[in-house]
Design a protein around this motif. Structure first.
Motif, PDB file in Angstrom:
ATOM      1  N   ARG A 179      28.923  66.209  46.175  1.00 18.87           N
ATOM      2  CA  ARG A 179      27.667  66.778  46.692  1.00 18.87           C
ATOM      3  C   ARG A 179      27.900  68.174  47.267  1.00 18.87           C
ATOM      4  NH1 ARG A 179      25.517  61.242  49.319  1.00 18.87           N
ATOM      5  NH2 ARG A 179      24.409  60.499  47.482  1.00 18.87           N
ATOM      6  N   HIS A 180      28.977  68.308  48.030  1.00 17.09           N
ATOM      7  CA  HIS A 180      29.291  69.609  48.633  1.00 17.09           C
ATOM      8  C   HIS A 180      29.557  70.666  47.562  1.00 17.09           C
ATOM      9  CE1 HIS A 180      32.176  72.588  50.270  1.00 17.09           C
ATOM     10  NE2 HIS A 180      31.331  72.582  51.286  1.00 17.09           N
ATOM     11  N   ASP A 181      30.428  70.341  46.624  1.00 19.76           N
ATOM     12  CA  ASP A 181      30.818  71.331  45.619  1.00 19.76           C
ATOM     13  C   ASP A 181      29.682  71.647  44.650  1.00 19.76           C
ATOM     14  OD1 ASP A 181      33.243  71.230  46.904  1.00 19.76           O
ATOM     15  OD2 ASP A 181      34.414  71.062  45.069  1.00 19.76           O
ATOM     16  N   THR A 182      28.881  70.660  44.268  1.00 22.39           N
ATOM     17  CA  THR A 182      27.751  70.962  43.381  1.00 22.39           C
ATOM     18  C   THR A 182      26.709  71.803  44.120  1.00 22.39           C
ATOM     19  OG1 THR A 182      26.730  68.796  43.805  1.00 22.39           O
ATOM     20  CG2 THR A 182      28.061  69.022  41.791  1.00 22.39           C
ATOM     21  N   ALA A 183      26.589  71.618  45.438  1.00 23.74           N
ATOM     22  CA  ALA A 183      25.690  72.480  46.221  1.00 23.74           C
ATOM     23  C   ALA A 183      26.202  73.919  46.211  1.00 23.74           C
ATOM     24  CB  ALA A 183      25.555  71.964  47.647  1.00 23.74           C
ATOM     25  N   LEU A 184      27.512  74.097  46.329  1.00 24.50           N
ATOM     26  CA  LEU A 184      28.089  75.448  46.262  1.00 24.50           C
ATOM     27  C   LEU A 184      27.838  76.085  44.897  1.00 24.50           C
ATOM     28  CD1 LEU A 184      31.546  74.960  48.044  1.00 24.50           C
ATOM     29  CD2 LEU A 184      29.501  76.095  48.952  1.00 24.50           C
ATOM     30  N   LEU A 185      28.007  75.306  43.836  1.00 23.56           N
ATOM     31  CA  LEU A 185      27.723  75.815  42.495  1.00 23.56           C
ATOM     32  C   LEU A 185      26.251  76.180  42.369  1.00 23.56           C
ATOM     33  CD1 LEU A 185      29.781  73.283  40.351  1.00 23.56           C
ATOM     34  CD2 LEU A 185      30.337  75.684  40.770  1.00 23.56           C
ATOM     35  N   ASP A 186      25.398  75.323  42.901  1.00 21.38           N
ATOM     36  CA  ASP A 186      23.955  75.545  42.834  1.00 21.38           C
ATOM     37  C   ASP A 186      23.556  76.822  43.565  1.00 21.38           C
ATOM     38  OD1 ASP A 186      21.261  74.878  42.232  1.00 21.38           O
ATOM     39  OD2 ASP A 186      21.031  73.924  44.184  1.00 21.38           O
ATOM     40  N   GLY A 223      27.618  74.456  32.834  1.00 22.40           N
ATOM     41  CA  GLY A 223      27.059  75.728  32.419  1.00 22.40           C
ATOM     42  C   GLY A 223      25.817  76.017  33.236  1.00 22.40           C
ATOM     43  N   ARG A 224      25.267  77.169  33.033  1.00 20.86           N
ATOM     44  CA  ARG A 224      24.033  77.558  33.730  1.00 20.86           C
ATOM     45  C   ARG A 224      22.950  77.807  32.693  1.00 20.86           C
ATOM     46  NH1 ARG A 224      24.841  78.337  39.034  1.00 20.86           N
ATOM     47  NH2 ARG A 224      26.992  78.678  39.701  1.00 20.86           N
ATOM     48  N   ARG A 225      21.781  77.270  32.981  1.00 22.02           N
ATOM     49  CA  ARG A 225      20.585  77.517  32.166  1.00 22.02           C
ATOM     50  C   ARG A 225      19.528  78.049  33.112  1.00 22.02           C
ATOM     51  NH1 ARG A 225      20.314  71.955  28.809  1.00 22.02           N
ATOM     52  NH2 ARG A 225      22.155  72.293  27.545  1.00 22.02           N
ATOM     53  N   GLY A 226      19.396  79.351  33.136  1.00 26.21           N
ATOM     54  CA  GLY A 226      18.473  79.956  34.095  1.00 26.21           C
ATOM     55  C   GLY A 226      18.919  79.591  35.501  1.00 26.21           C
ATOM     56  N   PRO A 227      18.015  79.036  36.294  1.00 19.56           N
ATOM     57  CA  PRO A 227      18.361  78.693  37.672  1.00 19.56           C
ATOM     58  C   PRO A 227      19.064  77.341  37.808  1.00 19.56           C
ATOM     59  CG  PRO A 227      16.070  78.217  37.288  1.00 19.56           C
ATOM     60  CD  PRO A 227      16.596  78.852  36.025  1.00 19.56           C
ATOM     61  N   GLU A 228      19.280  76.657  36.693  1.00 22.46           N
ATOM     62  CA  GLU A 228      19.814  75.294  36.730  1.00 22.46           C
ATOM     63  C   GLU A 228      21.306  75.255  36.398  1.00 22.46           C
ATOM     64  OE1 GLU A 228      17.987  71.185  35.150  1.00 22.46           O
ATOM     65  OE2 GLU A 228      18.428  72.625  33.564  1.00 22.46           O
ATOM     66  N   VAL A 229      22.060  74.451  37.155  1.00 22.49           N
ATOM     67  CA  VAL A 229      23.456  74.150  36.848  1.00 22.49           C
ATOM     68  C   VAL A 229      23.444  72.835  36.064  1.00 22.49           C
ATOM     69  CG1 VAL A 229      25.718  73.544  37.784  1.00 22.49           C
ATOM     70  CG2 VAL A 229      24.324  75.300  38.909  1.00 22.49           C
ATOM     71  N   VAL A 230      24.035  72.856  34.866  1.00 24.90           N
ATOM     72  CA  VAL A 230      24.043  71.668  34.011  1.00 24.90           C
ATOM     73  C   VAL A 230      25.481  71.207  33.835  1.00 24.90           C
ATOM     74  CG1 VAL A 230      23.414  70.699  31.775  1.00 24.90           C
ATOM     75  CG2 VAL A 230      21.987  72.489  32.806  1.00 24.90           C
ATOM     76  N   VAL A 231      25.784  70.011  34.337  1.00 27.38           N
ATOM     77  CA  VAL A 231      27.123  69.435  34.199  1.00 27.38           C
ATOM     78  C   VAL A 231      27.164  68.689  32.862  1.00 27.38           C
ATOM     79  CG1 VAL A 231      28.857  67.899  35.188  1.00 27.38           C
ATOM     80  CG2 VAL A 231      27.373  69.257  36.701  1.00 27.38           C
ATOM     81  N   HIS A 232      28.047  69.146  31.977  1.00 29.70           N
ATOM     82  CA  HIS A 232      28.149  68.573  30.635  1.00 29.70           C
ATOM     83  C   HIS A 232      29.136  67.421  30.567  1.00 29.70           C
ATOM     84  CE1 HIS A 232      25.973  71.762  28.289  1.00 29.70           C
ATOM     85  NE2 HIS A 232      26.118  72.347  29.472  1.00 29.70           N
ATOM     86  N   ARG A 233      30.242  67.543  31.276  1.00 27.82           N
ATOM     87  CA  ARG A 233      31.296  66.532  31.223  1.00 27.82           C
ATOM     88  C   ARG A 233      31.927  66.373  32.593  1.00 27.82           C
ATOM     89  NH1 ARG A 233      33.388  65.388  26.054  1.00 27.82           N
ATOM     90  NH2 ARG A 233      34.195  63.591  27.198  1.00 27.82           N
ATOM     91  N   VAL A 234      32.455  65.172  32.852  1.00 34.85           N
ATOM     92  CA  VAL A 234      33.213  64.864  34.066  1.00 34.85           C
ATOM     93  C   VAL A 234      34.481  64.157  33.610  1.00 34.85           C
ATOM     94  CG1 VAL A 234      33.261  63.589  36.245  1.00 34.85           C
ATOM     95  CG2 VAL A 234      31.113  64.619  35.446  1.00 34.85           C
ATOM     96  N   ARG A 235      35.622  64.724  33.938  1.00 34.47           N
ATOM     97  CA  ARG A 235      36.898  64.143  33.521  1.00 34.47           C
ATOM     98  C   ARG A 235      37.792  63.929  34.730  1.00 34.47           C
ATOM     99  NH1 ARG A 235      37.759  62.903  28.105  1.00 34.47           N
ATOM    100  NH2 ARG A 235      39.819  63.782  28.161  1.00 34.47           N
ATOM    101  N   HIS A 236      38.643  62.923  34.644  1.00 39.78           N
ATOM    102  CA  HIS A 236      39.655  62.717  35.666  1.00 39.78           C
ATOM    103  C   HIS A 236      40.806  63.667  35.356  1.00 39.78           C
ATOM    104  CE1 HIS A 236      42.732  60.812  38.131  1.00 39.78           C
ATOM    105  NE2 HIS A 236      41.737  60.235  38.784  1.00 39.78           N
ATOM    106  N   MET A 237      41.426  64.208  36.398  1.00 40.41           N
ATOM    107  CA  MET A 237      42.511  65.164  36.189  1.00 40.41           C
ATOM    108  C   MET A 237      43.709  64.573  35.457  1.00 40.41           C
ATOM    109  SD  MET A 237      42.510  67.301  39.725  1.00 40.41           S
ATOM    110  CE  MET A 237      41.359  68.644  39.963  1.00 40.41           C
ATOM    111  N   SER A 238      43.846  63.257  35.481  1.00 40.38           N
ATOM    112  CA  SER A 238      44.964  62.630  34.776  1.00 40.38           C
ATOM    113  C   SER A 238      44.686  62.506  33.279  1.00 40.38           C
ATOM    114  CB  SER A 238      45.258  61.244  35.356  1.00 40.38           C
ATOM    115  OG  SER A 238      44.200  60.351  35.077  1.00 40.38           O
ATOM    116  N   GLN A 239      43.430  62.701  32.868  1.00 42.18           N
ATOM    117  CA  GLN A 239      43.094  62.643  31.452  1.00 42.18           C
ATOM    118  C   GLN A 239      43.470  63.954  30.775  1.00 42.18           C
ATOM    119  OE1 GLN A 239      38.867  61.550  32.261  1.00 42.18           O
ATOM    120  NE2 GLN A 239      39.199  60.113  30.570  1.00 42.18           N
ATOM    121  N   ARG A 240      43.654  63.871  29.496  1.00 37.14           N
ATOM    122  CA  ARG A 240      43.956  65.066  28.720  1.00 37.14           C
ATOM    123  C   ARG A 240      42.771  66.037  28.845  1.00 37.14           C
ATOM    124  NH1 ARG A 240      45.876  64.936  22.486  1.00 37.14           N
ATOM    125  NH2 ARG A 240      46.847  66.969  22.573  1.00 37.14           N
TER     126      ARG A 240
END
Length: 95
Positions: free
Chosen positions: A36-43, A73-90
């Motif tokens: 929540r904190h980090d996505t708010a910073l991105l936003d 990515g960013r689409r106009g005023p919107e932050v769009v999260v496309h993928r979420v990966r664990h750091m241990s994954q490739r």
């Protein structure tokens, strides 16, 4: 502005939380708070991750929220999260 998770990113995040929460509710709550904190910073455009190229040529930003990585990515005023990966994954980004 707003942050939106695409359906694949929502599924990936649910999978990661589904694995973590039974092990430690406290760790799961901490991760959710950091997301929540980090996505708010991105936003707010307070931070911006580096560009990375995904297989297929799509160029997105990469932002770490340990132990996860958000590809967004960013689409106009919107932050769009496309993928979420664990750091241990490739990594899905081209090296």
């Amino acid at each position: 502005m707003s942050v939106r998770f695409l359906s694949v990113a929502r599924r990936e995040l649910a999978q990661q939380l589904g694995w973590l929460l039974p092990l430690s509710a406290e760790a799961g709550a901490d991760l959710v708070a950091r997301l929540r904190h980090d996505t708010a910073l991105l936003d707010e455009n307070a931070v911006e991750g580096p560009f990375v190229e995904l297989p297929g040529g799509k160029v997105l930003h990469r932002w770490p929220v340990p132990p996860l990585v958000l590809y967004y990515g960013r689409r106009g005023p919107e932050v769009v999260v496309h993928r979420v990966r664990h750091m241990s994954q490739r990594p899905i980004a081209k090296q």
